[in-house]
Design a protein around this motif. Structure first.
Motif, PDB file in Angstrom:
ATOM      1  N   ALA A 181      28.194  55.887  42.872  1.00 28.52           N
ATOM      2  CA  ALA A 181      28.388  57.018  43.715  1.00 28.52           C
ATOM      3  C   ALA A 181      27.802  56.536  45.168  1.00 28.52           C
ATOM      4  N   GLY A 182      27.159  55.438  45.381  1.00 31.79           N
ATOM      5  CA  GLY A 182      26.673  55.118  46.731  1.00 31.79           C
ATOM      6  C   GLY A 182      25.674  56.068  47.333  1.00 31.79           C
ATOM      7  N   PHE A 183      25.189  55.662  48.576  1.00 30.18           N
ATOM      8  CA  PHE A 183      24.452  56.841  49.373  1.00 30.18           C
ATOM      9  C   PHE A 183      24.290  56.217  50.912  1.00 30.18           C
ATOM     10  N   VAL A 184      23.564  57.232  51.468  1.00 34.60           N
ATOM     11  CA  VAL A 184      23.537  56.964  53.054  1.00 34.60           C
ATOM     12  C   VAL A 184      22.320  56.302  53.306  1.00 34.60           C
ATOM     13  N   PRO A 185      22.540  54.978  53.836  1.00 43.44           N
ATOM     14  CA  PRO A 185      21.232  54.097  53.988  1.00 43.44           C
ATOM     15  C   PRO A 185      20.468  54.776  55.132  1.00 43.44           C
ATOM     16  N   GLU A 186      19.154  54.505  55.126  1.00 43.09           N
ATOM     17  CA  GLU A 186      18.163  55.108  56.374  1.00 43.09           C
ATOM     18  C   GLU A 186      18.432  54.002  57.310  1.00 43.09           C
ATOM     19  N   PRO A 187      18.405  54.640  58.677  1.00 45.06           N
ATOM     20  CA  PRO A 187      18.693  53.794  59.945  1.00 45.06           C
ATOM     21  C   PRO A 187      17.453  52.454  59.886  1.00 45.06           C
ATOM     22  N   ASP A 188      16.430  52.736  59.285  1.00 46.18           N
ATOM     23  CA  ASP A 188      15.316  51.507  59.203  1.00 46.18           C
ATOM     24  C   ASP A 188      15.541  50.747  58.290  1.00 46.18           C
ATOM     25  N   GLY A 189      16.521  51.017  57.176  1.00 49.60           N
ATOM     26  CA  GLY A 189      16.805  50.360  55.907  1.00 49.60           C
ATOM     27  C   GLY A 189      15.584  50.538  54.915  1.00 49.60           C
ATOM     28  N   ARG A 190      14.726  51.591  55.031  1.00 50.04           N
ATOM     29  CA  ARG A 190      13.924  51.854  54.114  1.00 50.04           C
ATOM     30  C   ARG A 190      14.357  52.827  52.942  1.00 50.04           C
ATOM     31  N   VAL A 242      21.286  45.695  52.485  1.00 54.94           N
ATOM     32  CA  VAL A 242      22.072  46.594  51.639  1.00 54.94           C
ATOM     33  C   VAL A 242      23.058  47.407  52.456  1.00 54.94           C
ATOM     34  N   THR A 243      23.999  47.437  51.769  1.00 49.73           N
ATOM     35  CA  THR A 243      25.364  48.245  52.340  1.00 49.73           C
ATOM     36  C   THR A 243      25.761  49.075  51.176  1.00 49.73           C
ATOM     37  N   SER A 244      26.010  50.623  51.893  1.00 46.67           N
ATOM     38  CA  SER A 244      26.506  51.579  50.843  1.00 46.67           C
ATOM     39  C   SER A 244      27.007  52.702  51.813  1.00 46.67           C
ATOM     40  N   GLY A 245      27.736  53.618  50.892  1.00 45.29           N
ATOM     41  CA  GLY A 245      28.178  54.760  51.600  1.00 45.29           C
ATOM     42  C   GLY A 245      28.688  55.779  50.276  1.00 45.29           C
ATOM     43  N   PRO A 246      28.521  57.029  50.475  1.00 40.68           N
ATOM     44  CA  PRO A 246      28.971  57.981  49.397  1.00 40.68           C
ATOM     45  C   PRO A 246      30.328  57.462  48.851  1.00 40.68           C
ATOM     46  N   GLY A 247      30.415  57.530  47.719  1.00 49.18           N
ATOM     47  CA  GLY A 247      31.632  57.155  47.065  1.00 49.18           C
ATOM     48  C   GLY A 247      32.164  55.773  47.148  1.00 49.18           C
ATOM     49  N   ARG A 248      31.302  54.695  47.717  1.00 52.95           N
ATOM     50  CA  ARG A 248      31.878  53.478  48.004  1.00 52.95           C
ATOM     51  C   ARG A 248      30.948  52.560  47.403  1.00 52.95           C
ATOM     52  N   GLY A 249      29.935  52.842  46.430  1.00 51.28           N
ATOM     53  CA  GLY A 249      29.155  52.171  45.667  1.00 51.28           C
ATOM     54  C   GLY A 249      27.908  51.446  46.366  1.00 51.28           C
ATOM     55  N   LEU A 269      20.835  39.098  48.782  1.00 49.08           N
ATOM     56  CA  LEU A 269      19.637  38.639  49.167  1.00 49.08           C
ATOM     57  C   LEU A 269      19.918  37.211  49.405  1.00 49.08           C
ATOM     58  N   ALA A 270      19.621  36.462  50.495  1.00 50.78           N
ATOM     59  CA  ALA A 270      19.872  35.079  50.808  1.00 50.78           C
ATOM     60  C   ALA A 270      18.255  34.520  51.167  1.00 50.78           C
ATOM     61  N   VAL A 271      17.962  33.197  50.500  1.00 51.45           N
ATOM     62  CA  VAL A 271      16.814  32.750  50.566  1.00 51.45           C
ATOM     63  C   VAL A 271      17.133  31.185  50.751  1.00 51.45           C
ATOM     64  N   SER A 272      16.239  30.355  51.424  1.00 54.96           N
ATOM     65  CA  SER A 272      16.399  28.974  51.527  1.00 54.96           C
ATOM     66  C   SER A 272      15.539  28.373  50.205  1.00 54.96           C
ATOM     67  N   PRO A 273      16.308  27.448  49.514  1.00 52.64           N
ATOM     68  CA  PRO A 273      15.581  26.779  48.307  1.00 52.64           C
ATOM     69  C   PRO A 273      14.551  25.874  48.829  1.00 52.64           C
ATOM     70  N   VAL A 274      14.528  25.614  49.994  1.00 51.97           N
ATOM     71  CA  VAL A 274      13.482  24.443  50.627  1.00 51.97           C
ATOM     72  C   VAL A 274      12.485  24.877  51.287  1.00 51.97           C
ATOM     73  N   GLU A 275      12.616  26.166  51.737  1.00 51.75           N
ATOM     74  CA  GLU A 275      11.527  26.960  52.394  1.00 51.75           C
ATOM     75  C   GLU A 275      10.656  27.671  51.622  1.00 51.75           C
ATOM     76  N   VAL A 276       9.379  27.740  51.650  1.00 50.29           N
ATOM     77  CA  VAL A 276       8.456  28.478  51.054  1.00 50.29           C
ATOM     78  C   VAL A 276       7.727  29.484  51.767  1.00 50.29           C
ATOM     79  N   ALA A 277       8.088  30.786  51.372  1.00 52.01           N
ATOM     80  CA  ALA A 277       7.373  31.979  52.452  1.00 52.01           C
ATOM     81  C   ALA A 277       6.048  31.924  52.754  1.00 52.01           C
ATOM     82  N   PRO A 278       5.711  32.552  53.840  1.00 47.76           N
ATOM     83  CA  PRO A 278       4.127  32.574  54.122  1.00 47.76           C
ATOM     84  C   PRO A 278       3.223  32.875  53.006  1.00 47.76           C
ATOM     85  N   GLY A 279       3.860  33.955  52.443  1.00 46.13           N
ATOM     86  CA  GLY A 279       2.881  34.730  51.365  1.00 46.13           C
ATOM     87  C   GLY A 279       3.104  34.027  49.957  1.00 46.13           C
ATOM     88  N   VAL A 280       4.073  33.065  49.831  1.00 43.83           N
ATOM     89  CA  VAL A 280       4.313  32.517  48.503  1.00 43.83           C
ATOM     90  C   VAL A 280       3.556  31.093  48.178  1.00 43.83           C
TER      91      VAL A 280
END
Length: 384
Positions: A327-336, A360-367, A372-383
């Motif tokens: 069904a999809g949905f209307v994403p919030e402007p801040d992505g939350r 996150v990409t969505s819309g009513p009736g558009r699924g 998610l994109a992540v580098s395999p060689v970088e380790v995030a600050p919190g990880v």
């Protein structure tokens, strides 16, 4: 040594023998082919072909290296039958190489001594007219050199195998350390806080029993709810620990996750992967948690008939996409997350923890499409 490696190197040595026989026959063009010479050519060729063509023969030789002793006797028989001056002596060099490859050093040295001694004895008994350095010393020296080369290759392979096993053990140790650190972080962030709340409420409960029984009942109910919540969080942690097995490839874990989700929900889930490397343990844990949350959102809200999960390597980044036809949905402007929902917020927090970009990409009736994109060689600050 590994059986497959032994099979390969012995096969190469016997191919060299067949090539040497061919070269020797070309060198004898115009000469008469005697019976002993023909017999030697046939026997040497037949033994080589049998190893290369028939797997049962190859398995026997690999599992019983003493079969090389028979090849040594065959080599000396060829030299005795044709003489040390025959070009077919070239075909006997592979025996020396195989001895060095298959036997440990002391046994290989004994084999080299036996081969050289047998050759020199034949040379003395035949009283070769040509003589010369190559006949008298050159060929025995080549036998010794080839045994030594085989032994060096064997030792190098064994050292490489030991190093590879040590590297695998080190990777497992690092993965275990990462897993312990991740579990401690998860317990601190969720289960630890819940248990701390339970402890505080339990300390206050005796006071309210005497002062305000109704309030004490309220505290007791809160304790029961918090205990159930703690049990649920513990189960969630255990499920996640079992779902992500750091020793297995990310693609395999994701594929099984999709298959299990499809079996639980009855919704078709197609998984594809292409050219992907793996991720650090902490990062891949967050990635799997985001995928699990995306699939959970599909089962709860999307009413989809089909879900596709793609794992690809794009310009050095590992990209995971979860998309549905719901069904999809209307994403919030801040992505939350939409109001009264927290799934997208948690996914974005996990993406930040892993140093990844979440779209996150969505819309009513558009699924809905979660990328998610992540580098395999970088380790995030919190990880860690």
């Amino acid at each position: 040594m590994e059986r497959d490696f032994v099979h390969q190197i012995v096969g190469v040595a016997l191919l060299v023998r067949l090539l040497a026989i061919t070269v020797a026959l070309f060198g004898m063009v115009g000469e008469a082919i005697t019976g002993p010479m023909l017999a030697c050519v046939l026997v040497l060729s037949a033994t080589s072909f049998s190893f290369l063509v028939y797997p049962s023969v190859a398995r026997f030789v690999v599992h019983h290296p003493l079969a090389v002793v028979g090849d040594l006797l065959l080599t000396l028989t060829v030299v005795a039958a044709l003489g040390v001056e025959s070009p077919l002596v070239l075909a006997t060099f592979s025996t020396a190489l195989i001895m060095g490859l298959l036997f440990e050093r002391r046994v290989a040295v004994l084999g080299a001594v036996a081969m050289v001694a047998g050759y020199l004895l034949i040379d003395v008994l035949q009283e070769s007219a040509a003589g010369g350095f190559m006949i008298t010393l050159g060929i025995p020296a080549l036998y010794v050199a080839l045994v030594a080369i085989g032994a060096v290759v064997r030792q190098a392979y064994e050292r490489e195998t030991v190093a590879a096993r040590a590297l695998v053990s080190a990777h497992k140790a690092v993965a275990s350390a990462d897993e312990r650190a991740r579990l401690a972080r998860e317990m601190h962030d969720s289960l630890g806080k819940t248990l701390h709340g339970i402890a505080m409420a339990a300390e206050a409960l005796p006071v309210w029993v005497d002062r305000d029984p109704a309030r004490a009942v309220e505290y007791a109910n809160r304790l029961a709810e918090a205990s159930n919540q703690a049990a649920a969080e513990a189960r969630t942690l255990l499920v996640r620990m079992r779902a992500d097995e750091p020793d297995r490839p990310l693609a395999q874990v994701l594929a099984e996750r999709c298959h299990q989700w499809a079996a639980d929900t009855g919704v078709r889930c197609d998984f594809t992967t292409q050219g992907v490397v793996d991720l650090p343990t902490g990062v891949r844990y967050e990635v799997l948690a985001i995928v699990a949350e995306a699939l959970e959102n599909v089962s709860r809200h999307a009413h989809a008939s089909r879900v596709a999960v793609h794992l690809t390597d794009e310009e050095g980044e590992v990209v995971v996409v979860v998309e549905d036809d719901g069904a999809g949905f209307v994403p919030e402007p801040d992505g939350r997350s939409p109001r009264h929902h927290f799934g997208l917020t948690g996914m974005r927090e996990r993406a930040e923890q892993a140093g990844a970009r979440l779209t996150v990409t969505s819309g009513p009736g558009r699924g809905t499409r979660v990328a998610l994109a992540v580098s395999p060689v970088e380790v995030a600050p919190g990880v860690r």
